[in-house]
Design a protein around this motif. Structure first.
Motif, PDB file in Angstrom:
ATOM      1  N   PRO A  61     -11.457   1.935  -2.963  1.00 52.05           N
ATOM      2  CA  PRO A  61      -9.941   1.714  -3.691  1.00 52.05           C
ATOM      3  C   PRO A  61      -9.094   2.106  -2.341  1.00 52.05           C
ATOM      4  N   LYS A  62      -9.195   3.107  -1.747  1.00 51.35           N
ATOM      5  CA  LYS A  62      -8.718   3.486  -0.282  1.00 51.35           C
ATOM      6  C   LYS A  62      -8.494   2.819   0.757  1.00 51.35           C
ATOM      7  N   ALA A  63      -9.484   1.963   0.869  1.00 54.78           N
ATOM      8  CA  ALA A  63     -10.164   1.255   1.613  1.00 54.78           C
ATOM      9  C   ALA A  63      -9.091  -0.360   2.232  1.00 54.78           C
ATOM     10  N   ILE A  64      -9.213  -0.719   0.671  1.00 51.15           N
ATOM     11  CA  ILE A  64      -8.516  -1.666  -0.377  1.00 51.15           C
ATOM     12  C   ILE A  64      -6.772  -1.163   0.206  1.00 51.15           C
ATOM     13  N   ALA A  65      -6.908   0.069  -0.051  1.00 53.96           N
ATOM     14  CA  ALA A  65      -4.695   0.444  -0.034  1.00 53.96           C
ATOM     15  C   ALA A  65      -4.399  -0.045   1.071  1.00 53.96           C
ATOM     16  N   ALA A  66      -5.648   0.485   2.420  1.00 55.13           N
ATOM     17  CA  ALA A  66      -4.894   0.762   3.673  1.00 55.13           C
ATOM     18  C   ALA A  66      -4.619  -0.875   4.072  1.00 55.13           C
ATOM     19  N   SER A  67      -5.474  -1.538   3.928  1.00 55.65           N
ATOM     20  CA  SER A  67      -5.063  -2.650   4.006  1.00 55.65           C
ATOM     21  C   SER A  67      -4.335  -3.586   3.612  1.00 55.65           C
ATOM     22  N   MET A  68      -3.901  -3.461   2.563  1.00 56.30           N
ATOM     23  CA  MET A  68      -2.393  -4.091   2.145  1.00 56.30           C
ATOM     24  C   MET A  68      -1.562  -3.014   3.032  1.00 56.30           C
ATOM     25  N   VAL A  69      -1.527  -2.544   3.164  1.00 57.29           N
ATOM     26  CA  VAL A  69      -0.454  -0.879   3.327  1.00 57.29           C
ATOM     27  C   VAL A  69      -0.046  -2.169   4.913  1.00 57.29           C
ATOM     28  N   ARG A  70      -0.861  -2.218   5.619  1.00 56.31           N
ATOM     29  CA  ARG A  70      -1.335  -2.306   7.203  1.00 56.31           C
ATOM     30  C   ARG A  70      -0.857  -4.344   6.798  1.00 56.31           C
ATOM     31  N   LEU A  71      -0.918  -4.880   6.173  1.00 54.96           N
ATOM     32  CA  LEU A  71      -0.806  -6.570   5.873  1.00 54.96           C
ATOM     33  C   LEU A  71       0.960  -6.624   5.003  1.00 54.96           C
ATOM     34  N   GLY A  72       1.042  -5.386   4.242  1.00 62.52           N
ATOM     35  CA  GLY A  72       2.914  -5.731   4.077  1.00 62.52           C
ATOM     36  C   GLY A  72       3.680  -5.582   5.214  1.00 62.52           C
ATOM     37  N   ILE A  73       3.256  -4.497   5.737  1.00 59.24           N
ATOM     38  CA  ILE A  73       4.210  -4.626   7.463  1.00 59.24           C
ATOM     39  C   ILE A  73       3.742  -6.017   8.029  1.00 59.24           C
ATOM     40  N   GLY A  74       2.801  -5.937   8.258  1.00 61.39           N
ATOM     41  CA  GLY A  74       2.574  -7.951   9.157  1.00 61.39           C
ATOM     42  C   GLY A  74       3.305  -8.819   8.807  1.00 61.39           C
ATOM     43  N   TYR A  75       3.211  -8.606   7.527  1.00 56.16           N
ATOM     44  CA  TYR A  75       3.660  -9.411   6.422  1.00 56.16           C
ATOM     45  C   TYR A  75       4.889 -10.269   6.027  1.00 56.16           C
ATOM     46  N   SER A  76       5.245  -8.710   5.928  1.00 57.12           N
ATOM     47  CA  SER A  76       7.064  -8.525   5.238  1.00 57.12           C
ATOM     48  C   SER A  76       7.821  -9.225   6.870  1.00 57.12           C
ATOM     49  N   ILE A  77       7.052  -8.521   8.331  1.00 56.71           N
ATOM     50  CA  ILE A  77       7.619  -8.442  10.256  1.00 56.71           C
ATOM     51  C   ILE A  77       7.809  -9.888   9.683  1.00 56.71           C
ATOM     52  N   SER A  78       7.072 -11.184   9.443  1.00 64.97           N
ATOM     53  CA  SER A  78       6.383 -12.432   9.563  1.00 64.97           C
ATOM     54  C   SER A  78       7.593 -12.800   9.100  1.00 64.97           C
ATOM     55  N   LEU A  79       7.528 -12.987   8.063  1.00 64.81           N
ATOM     56  CA  LEU A  79       8.770 -13.136   7.109  1.00 64.81           C
ATOM     57  C   LEU A  79      10.566 -13.227   7.793  1.00 64.81           C
ATOM     58  N   LEU A  80      10.979 -12.137   8.425  1.00 64.75           N
ATOM     59  CA  LEU A  80      11.880 -11.230   8.254  1.00 64.75           C
ATOM     60  C   LEU A  80      12.078 -12.206  10.240  1.00 64.75           C
ATOM     61  N   ALA A 201      -8.086  -8.685  12.956  1.00 66.31           N
ATOM     62  CA  ALA A 201      -7.490  -6.821  13.113  1.00 66.31           C
ATOM     63  C   ALA A 201      -8.856  -5.817  12.954  1.00 66.31           C
ATOM     64  N   GLU A 202      -8.540  -6.011  11.927  1.00 65.59           N
ATOM     65  CA  GLU A 202      -9.576  -4.154  11.512  1.00 65.59           C
ATOM     66  C   GLU A 202     -10.822  -4.506  11.867  1.00 65.59           C
ATOM     67  N   LEU A 203     -11.934  -5.842  12.585  1.00 64.29           N
ATOM     68  CA  LEU A 203     -12.505  -5.661  13.327  1.00 64.29           C
ATOM     69  C   LEU A 203     -12.397  -4.498  14.270  1.00 64.29           C
ATOM     70  N   LEU A 204     -11.356  -4.736  14.821  1.00 61.84           N
ATOM     71  CA  LEU A 204     -10.777  -4.303  16.033  1.00 61.84           C
ATOM     72  C   LEU A 204     -11.967  -2.794  17.109  1.00 61.84           C
ATOM     73  N   TYR A 205     -11.792  -1.781  15.397  1.00 60.88           N
ATOM     74  CA  TYR A 205     -12.434  -0.673  15.484  1.00 60.88           C
ATOM     75  C   TYR A 205     -12.856   0.089  14.792  1.00 60.88           C
ATOM     76  N   VAL A 206     -13.077   0.844  14.604  1.00 59.89           N
ATOM     77  CA  VAL A 206     -13.472   1.643  12.865  1.00 59.89           C
ATOM     78  C   VAL A 206     -12.104   2.751  12.565  1.00 59.89           C
ATOM     79  N   THR A 207     -11.652   2.024  11.418  1.00 57.45           N
ATOM     80  CA  THR A 207     -10.534   2.738  10.942  1.00 57.45           C
ATOM     81  C   THR A 207     -10.297   3.056   9.369  1.00 57.45           C
ATOM     82  N   THR A 208      -9.559   2.819   8.703  1.00 57.23           N
ATOM     83  CA  THR A 208      -9.734   2.624   7.198  1.00 57.23           C
ATOM     84  C   THR A 208      -9.244   1.176   7.037  1.00 57.23           C
ATOM     85  N   GLY A 209     -10.148   0.631   5.969  1.00 56.00           N
ATOM     86  CA  GLY A 209      -9.460  -1.127   5.803  1.00 56.00           C
ATOM     87  C   GLY A 209     -10.864  -2.011   5.259  1.00 56.00           C
TER      88      GLY A 209
END
Length: 259
Positions: A61-80, A201-209
């Motif tokens: 759940p923590k990994a999914i939440a981190a990915s969704m936050v990350r995605l939400g920011i980038g996707y929102s900028i793409s739409l805007l 992108a999340e394959l770049l380095y070890v992080t939560t996602g």
């Protein structure tokens, strides 16, 4: 438009669940037959157990939440950025001939091609991942909206001009509503590209996602974790498509009669 008949809907769900059940039986049968090494081809039970462990200890759940936050920011900028840019490209010929041509060329680049550039510019950081997500989805949103604007009947545009819809009123009350079905399509397409770009992108380095969890499974030779992560990615994609974009498209159909 999707069938609203409850009986047909339940029948459709029954067919899908039956199909998944058959796939699970086939998977288990192949595992029992020992065609492949157990380390490379785990059983469905071990994958389910990996999912349960990940949920129980909170890592999934923590990994999914981190990915969704990350995605939400980038996707929102793409739409805007992508939606206004697509509207302008569809209306201004010079802009379409220049920026539009560049966007078509960039659209052909797979998301993973942005990874080296992102690392060199931003290092191994969140900014690098956001850059990959934005570049992966921005062009899809922009070009889809642009194409939608170009399909608006000229008669509507002339009528709007005669009725006094000019300047920002033209974009606010005529162009944007008329192109809303294509905006919806662009948003859906952009989501797909953003989701794929996020995994790269999340394959770049070890992080939560969830992408990093997938990579960690590979490094640990934990195939159940790898497949469990892939299943989580598929399920999130399906849920988003069915619960967000499907109802969004239905709303567009009811409101504007298209979509």
């Amino acid at each position: 438009m999707p069938d609203e008949n409850p009986v047909a809907r339940w029948k459709s769900w029954g067919t899908r669940l039956s199909f998944l059940f058959i796939l699970a039986i086939l998977w288990q049968s192949l595992f029992k037959a020992g065609v492949w090494n157990e380390l490379l081809f785990p059983s469905p039970c071990s994958v389910v157990q990996s999912l349960r462990d990940g949920i129980a200890d909170g890592t999934l759940p923590k990994a999914i939440a981190a990915s969704m936050v990350r995605l939400g920011i980038g996707y929102s900028i793409s739409l805007l950025v992508g939606i206004p840019l697509g509207l302008l490209l569809g209306r201004i010929r010079l802009l379409d001939d220049t920026v539009g041509s560049l966007a078509v060329g960039l659209q052909a680049l797979p998301s993973i091609c942005w990874l080296p550039l992102a690392v060199l510019w931003f290092g191994l950081s969140e900014s690098a991942m956001q850059f990959v997500i934005i570049m992966g989805s921005l062009m899809a949103v922009t070009l889809t909206v642009r194409d939608g604007v170009k399909t608006i009947p000229t008669l509507y545009l002339r009528a709007a001009s005669i009725l006094g819809a000019t300047g920002w009123r033209f974009y606010r009350y005529v162009l944007f509503p008329a192109s809303f079905p294509s905006v919806m399509t662009g948003a859906k397409l952009g989501w797909t590209f953003a989701w794929r770009s996020l995994m790269a992108a999340e394959l770049l380095y070890v992080t939560t996602g969830i992408g990093s969890t997938l990579m960690m499974g590979r490094e640990l030779h934990d195939m159940p974790l790898v497949i469990a992560s892939m299943l989580a990615i598929i399920v999130i994609g399906l849920i988003t498509d069915r619960l967000v974009f499907r109802y969004g498209e239905q709303f567009v159909h009811r409101r504007w009669g298209v979509g």
